[in-house]
Motif scaffolding. Sequence first.
Motif, PDB file in Angstrom:
ATOM      1  N   ALA A 125       7.487   6.208   0.498  1.00  0.00           N
ATOM      2  CA  ALA A 125       6.393   5.476   0.998  1.00  0.00           C
ATOM      3  C   ALA A 125       6.580   5.590   2.690  1.00  0.00           C
ATOM      4  O   ALA A 125       5.217   4.847   3.142  1.00  0.00           O
ATOM      5  CB  ALA A 125       6.366   4.056   0.300  1.00  0.00           C
ATOM      6  N   ASP A 174       3.500   8.178  -6.497  1.00  0.00           N
ATOM      7  CA  ASP A 174       2.885   8.680  -7.768  1.00  0.00           C
ATOM      8  C   ASP A 174       3.768   7.733  -8.860  1.00  0.00           C
ATOM      9  O   ASP A 174       5.147   7.825  -8.904  1.00  0.00           O
ATOM     10  CB  ASP A 174       3.033  10.123  -8.289  1.00  0.00           C
ATOM     11  CG  ASP A 174       2.425  10.337  -9.574  1.00  0.00           C
ATOM     12  OD1 ASP A 174       3.196  10.365 -10.352  1.00  0.00           O
ATOM     13  OD2 ASP A 174       1.267  10.301  -9.580  1.00  0.00           O
ATOM     14  N   ALA A 201       0.740  -1.213  -0.109  1.00  0.00           N
ATOM     15  CA  ALA A 201      -0.093  -0.053  -0.234  1.00  0.00           C
ATOM     16  C   ALA A 201       0.968   1.368  -0.027  1.00  0.00           C
ATOM     17  O   ALA A 201       0.491   2.240  -0.760  1.00  0.00           O
ATOM     18  CB  ALA A 201      -1.025  -0.068   1.229  1.00  0.00           C
ATOM     19  N   GLY A 202       2.080   1.092   0.496  1.00  0.00           N
ATOM     20  CA  GLY A 202       2.813   2.254   0.719  1.00  0.00           C
ATOM     21  C   GLY A 202       3.332   2.572  -0.519  1.00  0.00           C
ATOM     22  O   GLY A 202       3.553   3.692  -1.144  1.00  0.00           O
ATOM     23  N   VAL A 247       3.434   6.497   4.781  1.00  0.00           N
ATOM     24  CA  VAL A 247       2.396   5.426   4.760  1.00  0.00           C
ATOM     25  C   VAL A 247       2.636   4.120   5.407  1.00  0.00           C
ATOM     26  O   VAL A 247       1.647   3.725   6.183  1.00  0.00           O
ATOM     27  CB  VAL A 247       1.801   5.378   3.425  1.00  0.00           C
ATOM     28  CG1 VAL A 247       0.668   4.263   3.291  1.00  0.00           C
ATOM     29  CG2 VAL A 247       1.586   6.601   2.795  1.00  0.00           C
ATOM     30  N   THR A 253       4.704  16.478   4.836  1.00  0.00           N
ATOM     31  CA  THR A 253       3.366  16.484   4.351  1.00  0.00           C
ATOM     32  C   THR A 253       2.394  17.461   5.048  1.00  0.00           C
ATOM     33  O   THR A 253       1.207  18.022   4.641  1.00  0.00           O
ATOM     34  CB  THR A 253       2.831  15.104   4.368  1.00  0.00           C
ATOM     35  OG1 THR A 253       2.809  14.729   5.821  1.00  0.00           O
ATOM     36  CG2 THR A 253       3.619  14.236   3.423  1.00  0.00           C
ATOM     37  N   GLN A 262       2.428   1.908  -3.529  1.00  0.00           N
ATOM     38  CA  GLN A 262       1.328   2.212  -4.759  1.00  0.00           C
ATOM     39  C   GLN A 262       0.923   3.556  -4.074  1.00  0.00           C
ATOM     40  O   GLN A 262       0.307   4.161  -4.920  1.00  0.00           O
ATOM     41  CB  GLN A 262       0.093   1.075  -4.434  1.00  0.00           C
ATOM     42  CG  GLN A 262       0.485  -0.158  -5.274  1.00  0.00           C
ATOM     43  CD  GLN A 262      -0.588  -1.208  -4.963  1.00  0.00           C
ATOM     44  OE1 GLN A 262      -1.763  -0.828  -4.138  1.00  0.00           O
ATOM     45  NE2 GLN A 262      -0.789  -1.971  -6.037  1.00  0.00           N
ATOM     46  N   SER A 263       1.064   4.269  -2.941  1.00  0.00           N
ATOM     47  CA  SER A 263       0.615   5.506  -2.909  1.00  0.00           C
ATOM     48  C   SER A 263       1.676   6.636  -3.462  1.00  0.00           C
ATOM     49  O   SER A 263       1.375   7.769  -3.390  1.00  0.00           O
ATOM     50  CB  SER A 263       0.909   5.716  -1.262  1.00  0.00           C
ATOM     51  OG  SER A 263       2.221   5.590  -0.609  1.00  0.00           O
TER      52      SER A 263
END
Length: 309
Positions: free
Chosen positions: A203, A177, A171-172, A206, A280, A174-175
Motif C-alpha cells: 500500500a 487485492d 485508501a492505500g 498509494v 509498478t 483498500q488498494s
Amino acid sequence: MTDTVDKAQAASVPPEQIKAIPVRHYGRWVAGAVVVALVALIGVAFSNAKINYSIIPDYVFDSGIVNGAWTTLYISVLAMVLGVVLGIVLAVMRLSSNPVTSTVSWFYIWFFRGTPVLVQLLLWYNISLVFPILNLGFYKNEMTQVMTPVLTALLGLGLNEAAYMSEIVRAGIQSVDEGQTEASHALGMTQGQTLRRVILPQAMRVIVPPTGNEFINMLKTSSLAYAVQLPELIKKATDISSTSLAVVEMYFVACIWYLLLTTVFSIVQYYVERRYARGTTRNLPATPLQKIRTNLTKMNMLSLSSWRR
C-alpha cells in the motif's frame, strides 16, 4: 485502346504531395500576452512599492529567523510522525468489523476534519480553563505547566493530521487485492503480521505521494502555532518586525524560508516516490542527477576518444 493507355499513364503519375498547414492557435498568443502583461504590471507595482528590499538579505540568516525556521521544521516533523502513527491506527479501526472501534474512528475523523486547525490549537491552549489540574494518578501537575506551546502545537497539529492520514492509509490498504490477505492467512499469518508484512508494504505506493504532500502542507500549517505563542518562523518574524518596523520585509524573509523548506522536501518526496514506483512502472524517466551523470559520462568518453586519436 487509347482509353486504356490514358488510364495507365494516369496511374503511373504519382499523386500530388499533400502540404500540411499547421493550425494557428490565436488564443494561445492572446493568453500569453495577457499573462505577460499582468506579470509586468505586478512587477512594476512591487518595484514602486514602499518596500526596503535591501534589508531583506540582512535578515534571511538572522539568528532569530534561523531558530524560528528550525522550530517550524521540528514541530512539523513531530506532528507528522504523530499524525502518521495515529492515522494508521485509525485506518485499521475504521476497517475493522468491530462496530465500536469503527464508529469511534469515524467520529474522530468527522470531528477533526470538520473543525478548523486554529480552533483546535486554541482549545488545547486554553484547556487549563476547563481542567486546571492534570491528575493521572501517577502524575499530577497544573495544566498551565503541562500544556506548553510546544505540546499545544504538537497536539493541535498532530491530532488534526491523523484524521487526514487515516483516510490516506485506508485508501492505500483498500488498494491491495483481498487475495493477498487470504493468501497470508492461508500461510498461517495473523491479522497483525499480514498487515505489517504484506498489506502495508504494497500500500505504500498509494500512501507515500499524498503523505509527502501532507508533510509539505504541514510545514506551512505550522505557522498557525503563532497563535499559541510557539516561537516558530512567523512568530520570530513578527517579533523582529515590531522592533525594526520592517513588517512586510520580515514576511518576505519568512516566505523565503518557507519556499526553501518546501523545495527541499519536494525533492526528497520526488525520489521517495520513484523508489516505491519501481515495481509498478517499467521505464521511469531519468532523474536530474542521472541526466547529469549520463552527460558527464558522454563527455568523458568523447574526450577519451579524441585523446586516443
